[in-house]
Enzyme design. Sequence first.
Site, PDB file in Angstrom:
ATOM      1  N   CYS A  97      33.879 -46.258   1.934  1.00  0.00           N
ATOM      2  CA  CYS A  97      33.966 -44.978   2.646  1.00  0.00           C
ATOM      3  C   CYS A  97      32.875 -43.983   2.226  1.00  0.00           C
ATOM      4  O   CYS A  97      31.726 -44.149   2.618  1.00  0.00           O
ATOM      5  CB  CYS A  97      35.373 -44.398   2.494  1.00  0.00           C
ATOM      6  N   HIS A 200      40.026 -48.304   2.912  1.00  0.00           N
ATOM      7  CA  HIS A 200      40.807 -48.042   1.705  1.00  0.00           C
ATOM      8  C   HIS A 200      42.055 -48.921   1.788  1.00  0.00           C
ATOM      9  O   HIS A 200      42.194 -49.744   2.676  1.00  0.00           O
ATOM     10  CB  HIS A 200      41.257 -46.581   1.662  1.00  0.00           C
TER      11      HIS A 200
HETATM   12  N1  GLN Z   1      33.824 -37.485   2.999  1.00  0.00           N
HETATM   13  C1  GLN Z   1      33.739 -38.556   3.888  1.00  0.00           C
HETATM   14  C2  GLN Z   1      34.202 -38.237   5.308  1.00  0.00           C
HETATM   15  O1  GLN Z   1      35.225 -37.613   5.518  1.00  0.00           O
HETATM   16  C3  GLN Z   1      34.441 -39.770   3.317  1.00  0.00           C
HETATM   17  C4  GLN Z   1      35.896 -39.560   3.015  1.00  0.00           C
HETATM   18  C5  GLN Z   1      36.521 -40.744   2.306  1.00  0.00           C
HETATM   19  O2  GLN Z   1      35.931 -41.342   1.403  1.00  0.00           O
HETATM   20  N2  GLN Z   1      37.746 -41.057   2.688  1.00  0.00           N
HETATM   21  O3  GLN Z   1      33.528 -38.619   6.208  1.00  0.00           O
END
Ligand code: GLN
Length: 249
Positions: A97, A200
């Site tokens: 992510c 995740h």
């Molecule tokens: N900050 C990033 C987004 O919202 C990734 C978020 C995350 O790792 N869940 O795009």
Amino acid sequence: MAERTLRVCALYPDLMNIYADRGNLTVFERRCTWRGLGFELAGAGIGEPIDPDAHDLFYIGGGQDRDQARCARDLATLKRDALHAAAGRGAVVLAVCGGLQLLGEGHEMADERLPGVGLVDLDTRREQGPRLLGNIAIALDLPGGPATLAGFENHAGRTHLGTATAPLGRVLKGNGNNGADGTEGVRGGAHGTVIGTYMHGPLLPKNTAFADWLTATALGIAPGELAPLDDALEAAAHAEAARAAGVCT
Ligand code: GLN
């Protein structure tokens, strides 16, 4: 003494660890231990250089925009050359992510553009539309690896792969990289060992066959060379999901 040892380096383990992504490291550790393989875990935070030859697998978890912003410049400067050297010799780089978003050219956030580490050709930006949020399943075409992965995604950034860049998989259910083109994650680098995904769950407790593929690849052996473990329940769950989605396993 263990015959082989998986040497893992977690990048920014405190800052880049959303949705218990650190659980992915526990899966590597447990499955190595159950097989009689050695396992070593090191960490590298902001300001700490890394040795490209000292680890078989570099891991970076997800993170909120503000935590990514704290890591991005350090990754793109202090750690850049070492990560390119490691990927160049076939070490695995696994990014989830927010970590995936830092693998490419950059991440355009609401009011700031973060640099990427340039390991693969992809770019991430905010676009009109809701957060991409919910359960996700993807189909893979990974020699010796699983046919499907299941997980959970929650991201505002939308990632676009360069035209010559391969995704990790194709979306069966959910949004993936950008909610539009059906791609999920990335697989690149000179040896195809730079892997990124929005999934995740954490990723690996739900997808142990993928953990084994990553472990074997990092050790430079075929996945079939790893001693089998009892994954009957996991295999049954994935077979059922694949059957429901019409994917051949
Ligand atoms: N900050 C990033 C987004 O919202 C990734 C978020 C995350 O790792 N869940 O795009």
